[in-house]
Design a protein around this motif. Sequence first.
Motif, PDB file in Angstrom:
ATOM      1  N   ALA A 111       8.653  32.421  -5.865  1.00  0.00           N
ATOM      2  CA  ALA A 111      10.086  32.723  -5.954  1.00  0.00           C
ATOM      3  C   ALA A 111      10.913  31.496  -6.308  1.00  0.00           C
ATOM      4  CB  ALA A 111      10.592  33.340  -4.642  1.00  0.00           C
ATOM      5  N   GLU A 112      10.589  30.356  -5.725  1.00  0.00           N
ATOM      6  CA  GLU A 112      11.365  29.145  -6.016  1.00  0.00           C
ATOM      7  C   GLU A 112      11.149  28.704  -7.459  1.00  0.00           C
ATOM      8  OE1 GLU A 112      12.553  24.982  -3.845  1.00  0.00           O
ATOM      9  OE2 GLU A 112      10.523  25.731  -3.532  1.00  0.00           O
ATOM     10  N   ALA A 113       9.915  28.761  -7.948  1.00  0.00           N
ATOM     11  CA  ALA A 113       9.642  28.418  -9.346  1.00  0.00           C
ATOM     12  C   ALA A 113      10.354  29.389 -10.282  1.00  0.00           C
ATOM     13  CB  ALA A 113       8.135  28.433  -9.615  1.00  0.00           C
ATOM     14  N   ALA A 114      10.397  30.668  -9.917  1.00  0.00           N
ATOM     15  CA  ALA A 114      11.096  31.658 -10.736  1.00  0.00           C
ATOM     16  C   ALA A 114      12.592  31.363 -10.775  1.00  0.00           C
ATOM     17  CB  ALA A 114      10.844  33.067 -10.200  1.00  0.00           C
ATOM     18  N   ALA A 115      13.186  31.052  -9.635  1.00  0.00           N
ATOM     19  CA  ALA A 115      14.619  30.726  -9.608  1.00  0.00           C
ATOM     20  C   ALA A 115      14.899  29.520 -10.486  1.00  0.00           C
ATOM     21  CB  ALA A 115      15.073  30.465  -8.170  1.00  0.00           C
ATOM     22  N   ASP A 116      14.081  28.485 -10.382  1.00  0.00           N
ATOM     23  CA  ASP A 116      14.257  27.297 -11.228  1.00  0.00           C
ATOM     24  C   ASP A 116      14.148  27.660 -12.709  1.00  0.00           C
ATOM     25  OD1 ASP A 116      14.580  25.692  -8.975  1.00  0.00           O
ATOM     26  OD2 ASP A 116      12.498  24.981  -8.996  1.00  0.00           O
ATOM     27  N   GLY A 156      21.323  28.854  -4.665  1.00  0.00           N
ATOM     28  CA  GLY A 156      21.930  29.013  -3.346  1.00  0.00           C
ATOM     29  C   GLY A 156      20.985  28.519  -2.257  1.00  0.00           C
ATOM     30  N   ARG A 157      21.033  29.194  -1.132  1.00  0.00           N
ATOM     31  CA  ARG A 157      20.221  28.798   0.028  1.00  0.00           C
ATOM     32  C   ARG A 157      18.742  29.080  -0.198  1.00  0.00           C
ATOM     33  NH1 ARG A 157      23.332  32.085   4.569  1.00  0.00           N
ATOM     34  NH2 ARG A 157      23.100  33.593   2.897  1.00  0.00           N
ATOM     35  N   VAL A 198      14.766  32.602  -1.725  1.00  0.00           N
ATOM     36  CA  VAL A 198      15.627  31.675  -2.442  1.00  0.00           C
ATOM     37  C   VAL A 198      16.753  32.488  -3.074  1.00  0.00           C
ATOM     38  CG1 VAL A 198      14.128  31.730  -4.504  1.00  0.00           C
ATOM     39  CG2 VAL A 198      15.742  29.854  -4.203  1.00  0.00           C
ATOM     40  N   GLU A 199      17.988  32.064  -2.839  1.00  0.00           N
ATOM     41  CA  GLU A 199      19.147  32.732  -3.423  1.00  0.00           C
ATOM     42  C   GLU A 199      19.521  32.006  -4.709  1.00  0.00           C
ATOM     43  OE1 GLU A 199      22.175  32.432  -0.442  1.00  0.00           O
ATOM     44  OE2 GLU A 199      21.289  33.996   0.801  1.00  0.00           O
ATOM     45  N   PHE A 200      19.871  32.796  -5.732  1.00  0.00           N
ATOM     46  CA  PHE A 200      20.361  32.211  -6.967  1.00  0.00           C
ATOM     47  C   PHE A 200      21.252  33.211  -7.678  1.00  0.00           C
ATOM     48  CE2 PHE A 200      16.312  34.185  -7.883  1.00  0.00           C
ATOM     49  CZ  PHE A 200      16.420  34.745  -9.147  1.00  0.00           C
ATOM     50  N   GLU A 201      22.044  32.706  -8.597  1.00  0.00           N
ATOM     51  CA  GLU A 201      22.953  33.552  -9.366  1.00  0.00           C
ATOM     52  C   GLU A 201      22.826  33.179 -10.838  1.00  0.00           C
ATOM     53  OE1 GLU A 201      27.705  33.854  -9.820  1.00  0.00           O
ATOM     54  OE2 GLU A 201      26.945  34.130  -7.773  1.00  0.00           O
ATOM     55  N   ILE A 202      22.692  34.193 -11.689  1.00  0.00           N
ATOM     56  CA  ILE A 202      22.686  33.979 -13.134  1.00  0.00           C
ATOM     57  C   ILE A 202      23.573  35.027 -13.785  1.00  0.00           C
ATOM     58  CG2 ILE A 202      20.477  32.779 -13.309  1.00  0.00           C
ATOM     59  CD1 ILE A 202      19.136  35.414 -14.034  1.00  0.00           C
TER      60      ILE A 202
END
Length: 161
Positions: A17-22, A34-35, A53-57
Amino acid sequence: MASSRGFTTCLWFDGDAEAAADYYLSVFKDGRLGRIGRYNESGPGRAGDVMVVEFEINGQRFIGLNGGPQFPFTEAISFQIRCSDEAEADYYYEALTRDGGRESECGWVKDKFGVSWQVTPDEAIDLISDPDPGRAARATAAMMTMKKLDVAEMRRAADAG
């Protein structure tokens, strides 16, 4: 009762998940991280590993959850990227098929994590939605033969009537 907070899409990953968010933050230039929540001694993952992992795109909020291999992505859910022109569509199409992503049909791609995206130039939607049913049918028939959408070819087909 309606929520004024909108929706957050949860994407279930098998440990990345973290690699995907990056990755998504590198593809979509207006994103933000995000957090990050980590598993603790209570599990079910290994203490210290990323749980969420929170993210916004593009203004859309996501949570990447490292839930395990039980639920892989399918084409039953996809995200449509509406593009103002073919140059923008080319950028997303190439970025999302790079490093293990792959083409599908009619402008759809699957990224290296298995998430499906529809890379759609606005004019392609205009052509297949043309008020003239003949033009719409010809544009749609042309689109059905394509992987990456070729708006110029769709327009030629629509005008061929």
